[in-house]
Design an enzyme around this catalytic site. Structure first.
Site, short mmCIF file in Angstrom:
data_model
loop_
_atom_site.label_atom_id
_atom_site.label_comp_id
_atom_site.label_asym_id
_atom_site.label_seq_id
_atom_site.Cartn_x
_atom_site.Cartn_y
_atom_site.Cartn_z
N HIS A 150 -12.76 3.32 -3.46
CA HIS A 150 -12.94 3.07 -2.04
C HIS A 150 -14.18 2.21 -1.78
O HIS A 150 -14.07 1.05 -1.37
CB HIS A 150 -13.04 4.41 -1.30
CG HIS A 150 -13.15 4.26 0.19
ND1 HIS A 150 -13.71 5.24 0.99
CD2 HIS A 150 -12.83 3.26 1.04
CE1 HIS A 150 -13.68 4.85 2.25
NE2 HIS A 150 -13.18 3.65 2.31
N HIS B 37 -15.11 -1.98 0.15
CA HIS B 37 -16.25 -2.26 1.02
C HIS B 37 -17.27 -3.20 0.36
O HIS B 37 -17.60 -4.26 0.91
CB HIS B 37 -16.96 -0.96 1.39
CG HIS B 37 -16.23 -0.12 2.38
ND1 HIS B 37 -16.55 -0.09 3.72
CD2 HIS B 37 -15.18 0.73 2.23
CE1 HIS B 37 -15.73 0.73 4.36
NE2 HIS B 37 -14.89 1.25 3.48
N HIS C 86 -7.52 -1.33 1.01
CA HIS C 86 -8.39 -0.39 1.72
C HIS C 86 -7.58 0.67 2.45
O HIS C 86 -7.93 1.85 2.44
CB HIS C 86 -9.30 -1.12 2.70
CG HIS C 86 -10.19 -0.19 3.47
ND1 HIS C 86 -9.92 0.19 4.77
CD2 HIS C 86 -11.32 0.47 3.11
CE1 HIS C 86 -10.86 1.03 5.18
NE2 HIS C 86 -11.72 1.22 4.20
N ASN D 255 -8.01 4.70 1.95
CA ASN D 255 -8.85 5.24 3.02
C ASN D 255 -8.13 6.22 3.94
O ASN D 255 -8.61 7.33 4.16
CB ASN D 255 -9.42 4.10 3.88
CG ASN D 255 -10.36 4.62 4.95
OD1 ASN D 255 -11.49 5.01 4.67
ND2 ASN D 255 -9.89 4.66 6.19
N ILE E 141 -13.48 0.70 9.20
CA ILE E 141 -13.97 2.07 9.29
C ILE E 141 -14.17 2.60 7.88
O ILE E 141 -13.57 2.08 6.94
CB ILE E 141 -13.01 2.99 10.08
CG1 ILE E 141 -13.64 4.36 10.33
CG2 ILE E 141 -11.69 3.12 9.35
CD1 ILE E 141 -14.81 4.36 11.25
#
Length: 867
Positions: A528, A533, A719, A723, A867
């Site tokens: 993740h 990110h 993602h 997520n 997010i």
């Protein structure tokens, strides 16, 4: 007629009518807030007290406030000033307020503006803007109507504009046209280059709120040694020991105790346009995380205590069924913020109650089965780690001169009792054996981890068998720790085999928990955080520094960057920082992000493409006759089946779009902005891996299409897959524990007797405690939510994102293809023969369904890591 001094424009009373759409700053701009008190309620009070005067004056009497406070100057794309640069018109102010403009968005205001015009000015394609007010506003768009011999010109702006004194050069915006650098109208070349120079800055000084500067730095702001030595953390990035992707530079002062580290602050700079403020309801969510970390969770820790325990599995379910009593003062701190009130489900009984996670909505005990354990490895929240086992026994890649012999101790005999009559060699040859291998990722850190007060963990290997019905089943779990005599002596390992009854059944359940603890930590820190990110941020920075908003690749990629730097800045501030939420609630504690640095050493950009990833893990083989060019080894592999369709749709869209602007490889190599962008993304953004031979050279159309497809895939589907299932699967901590606190008990020990007499208590005393579970699920409940104004794959937030009708048509084709894929996924989820799509927990695999409603939906692919 007469000439206006300094402009060269003739005033013959001809006017161009324009409409300017903007939003004033208001009290919902949470990203601009610093705490105004020791409690959340105090902070909220401070928010309203700070800006109420500004909001009131701006909203009331909008015309009088804005009419002489915002000025624009048009720039011509077809007529020059004698020096080759586009003519600049005279300063013109906003006029009448138009609050009833059709299609006006929420909180948006529109204003008339009329520009003097003469044919000698040509076609406007850019404008300067000055804000003479002390407060910033958000410029949404500008539309010019009835340009002679041209028609309408649209400017999609989406940018915060501060008082003009904050800028060295006036803010400039361009029409939504597309030009390769070599095809840019000569009159605009200066302005195109000037804007990129502004965005790059000079690499010095501390960044301020109003800045729009994109630059690189290492991860040197996670620790805080000036507060306590225990909060010191190594610098990630810039060394062979701790390689890492780069983050956005902030330029803050260094800590006193460590001149290499940057001092954290209550408000982390990201370029202002990366903070949407009150435009996005997701700011409620991100601010909710910050409030949890700084205000609520420290208070709750005093309620539960550091050593709080669940007493039974029913007690663990009380978070969702009965709720937990909270003192009145904590309730009062939560209630002012709607997002926290909704997430914590507070009510008059002062109970903290979370929504039931999907994994226990139908069956309370399905999570305990071997079938669900195995199914979640290919259809859960971390479905892209499993590999096909090709060599037996499993081998290690750790340096034997440092770590000794780390070869697995699992034997063929231990596996063959459950191989449906096959030998291990036959199962290997038939592509029937698979491995979930966390041994090498955890073994180098186990001494440190197990030296922590609350951690006792193993490095795990799990062997799985593909049964004739297409499902997986675990055959053996190997639990390893470093040799007590030293690392060079290798590992001490214990192999646990499946069992259903008595003490052995509980030991098997615990063994699976140790595996899931490894999986949970690897998922959060590597699958993740690192792979989506952190890996994405360098591409964002390089894009804004070197690809003009007029560049077609900028327009292609920009939607997939939305909010990512913002959420990453928040993560460094509250999630992955020293003593932050991740360190509190996940096994590696202070070594969490440091561990991800070691994994980054083996990160390979081309392998982020789904087909390449599947092939590398042995889960697919190349097959030109197969629908996506690969044939899956596990046919019912939900993540791969759905993901390959999404991947192909993305790549086809990118191919269609890129072909509109590049006719040959030569045009790619001669694109100066494109080449500089890619060079910097590799050599500065991923500097620690810049010498790897696998980087695409970006010399061909295929290089460009593949690289852009990977970037879009990472920011959207990859993602989403790792997520938005966090709370549905991990909200029930027994299913996805994040910490293990005890080793397996030895025979005849007191702990073993407890395991025999009270297996639930033995299990609960081993995994994540109550407070740590509360920290974890509070955060993943927020992270698993969609904002009300989220923009999903195949959508744009503005239909006028480009003036190129062919690009608009290609994008519509992309959206239609995604709608087809969504229908196919929903149909597959109804097919009972696809047993891995539903499983014992009755959770249809929905994470790669492209669209979603607001909230905790267990589906939806946003365009970006928002997010």
């Amino acid at each position: 007629m007469f000439s206006i001094p300094g402009t060269g424009i003739f005033n013959n009373n001809q006017k161009i009518k324009g409409t300017v759409v903007l939003m004033s700053k208001n009290v919902l701009d949470f990203n601009a807030i610093t705490s105004a008190g020791s409690s959340v309620s105090g902070a909220v009070s401070g928010i309203f007290g700070t800006v109420s005067d500004v909001a009131g004056s701006v909203v009331d009497g909008a015309t009088s406030i804005f009419s002489r406070s915002i000025a624009l100057k048009l720039i011509s794309a077809t007529k020059t000033d004698g020096q080759g640069n586009g003519k600049v018109g005279k300063e013109t102010y906003l006029e009448k307020h138009l609050p009833t403009l059709p299609n006006l968005g929420a909180k948006q205001d529109a204003f008339d503006i009329h520009f003097d015009y003469d044919a000698d000015f040509g076609i406007p394609a850019a404008f300067y803007i000055k804000n003479y007010m002390q407060v910033e506003f958000f410029l949404v768009s500008v539309t010019l109507e009835d340009i002679p011999n041209h028609g309408t010109v649209t400017f999609v702006c989406n940018s915060w504009v501060y008082n003009f004194k904050n800028y060295k050069k006036d803010r400039i915006f361009f029409a939504n046209d597309v030009y390769l650098p070599s095809a840019t109208p000569g009159a605009l070349v200066k302005y195109r280059n000037e804007e990129l120079e502004n965005l790059r800055g000079d690499g010095t000084g501390e960044r301020k709120e109003a800045d729009r500067i994109y630059d690189y730095d290492v991860y040197n702001d996670l620790g805080n040694p000036d507060v306590d030595n225990s909060l010191a953390r190594p610098v990630l990035g810039g060394s062979s020991e701790y390689p890492y992707p780069r983050r956005g530079r902030t330029g803050r002062r260094k800590t006193k105790k460590d001149p290499k580290s940057e001092a954290p602050s209550s408000s982390t700079y990201v370029p202002r346009d990366e903070i949407f403020g009150h435009l996005k309801s997701s700011d409620f969510l991100t601010y909710g995380i910050k409030s949890l970390a700084q205000n609520v969770l420290p208070r709750l820790q005093s309620v539960f205590g550091l050593n709080s325990e669940f007493d039974s599995f029913d007690d663990a379910r009380s978070f969702f069924e009965g709720g937990i009593y909270l003192p009145t003062d904590i309730i009062s701190d939560i209630s002012p913020l709607p997002v926290l009130k909704e997430i914590f489900r507070t009510d008059g009984e002062q109970a903290l109650k979370f929504p039931p996670p999907h994994v226990i909505q139908v069956s309370k005990s399905a999570w305990m089965t071997d079938e669900e354990f195995a199914r979640e490895i290919i259809a859960g929240v971390n479905p892209n780690v499993i590999k096909r086992l090709e060599v037996f026994p499993p081998q290690s890649t750790l340096d034997p001169s440092i770590y000794g012999d780390q070869t697995s101790t699992i034997t063929k005999e231990s596996l063959e009792t459950n191989l449906e009559g096959l030998t291990v060699d036959e199962a290997l040859e038939g592509n029937k054996l698979f491995i979930l291998d966390y041994h090498d990722a955890f073994m180098p850190y186990l001494r440190k981890i197990n030296g922590l007060k609350t951690s006792k963990a193993y490095a795990t290997r799990t062997i799985l068998f593909l049964k004739n019905d297409g499902t997986l089943t675990p055959l053996a779990i190997e639990l390893s720790v470093p040799h007590p005599g030293g690392d060079t002596f290798g590992a001490v390992s214990r192999v646990v085999l499946p069992a259903k009854e008595g003490a052995e059944g509980t030991i098997w359940l615990l063994a699976k928990a140790y595996v899931v603890v490894n999986d949970s930590c690897y998922h959060q820190l590597m699958s993740h955080w690192l792979n989506t990110h952190a890996a994405m941020e360098p591409f964002i920075i390089a894009t804004y520094r070197h690809l003009s908003v007029l560049h077609p690749i900028h327009k292609l990629l920009e939607p997939h960057y939305r909010d990512t730097m913002n959420i990453n800045g928040l993560a460094r501030q509250s999630l992955i920082n020293a003593g932050g939420i991740i360190e509190q609630s996940f096994l590696p504690g202070a070594f969490s992000v440091e561990m991800s640095s070691k994994v980054y050493k083996n990160w390979v950009f081309p392998d982020q493409a789904l087909p390449a990833d599947l092939i590398k893990r042995g889960l697919a083989v190349e097959d030109p006759s197969a629908p996506h060019g690969v044939r899956l080894v596990i046919e019912d592999y939900p993540y791969a089946v759905d993901g390959l369709e999404i991947w192909d749709a993305i790549k086809t869209w990118v191919q269609d779009y890129v072909s509109l602007y590049y006719a040959s490889d030569n045009e790619v190599t001669k694109d100066t902005e494109l080449q500089t962008w890619w060079k910097e993304a590799v050599e500065k953004g991923h500097e620690d891996l810049k010498d790897k031979p696998w980087w695409p050279k970006l010399q061909t159309l295929e290089d460009l299409v593949q690289s852009c497809s990977i970037i879009i895939w990472i920011g959207s589907a990859l993602h989403a897959a790792v997520n938005f299932g966090q709370y549905p699967y991990g909200g029930f901590i027994l299913n996805r524990p994040t910490i293990s606190r005890k080793f397996l008990p030895e025979l005849e020990s007191e702990e073993y007797q407890e395991l025999v007499t009270n297996p639930q208590k033995a299990y609960l005393r081993t995994i994540t405690g109550k407070y740590e579970a509360l920290v974890d699920i509070s955060v993943i409940e927020i992270l698993s939510r969609h904002a009300s104004d989220e923009v999903y794959l195949g959508q744009r937030d503005n239909p006028n994102w480009t003036s190129d009708s062919k690009a608009i048509q290609a994008f519509k084709k992309f959206g239609n293809k995604l709608a087809e894929i969504e229908a196919k996924i929903e149909q597959r989820n109804k097919e009972p023969s696809f047993r891995n799509r539903i499983g014992p927990a009755h959770m249809p695999y929905s994470l790669l369904l492209p669209t979603s409603d607001e909230g905790l939906t267990f589906r939806g692919i946003p365009n970006s890591i928002s997010i």
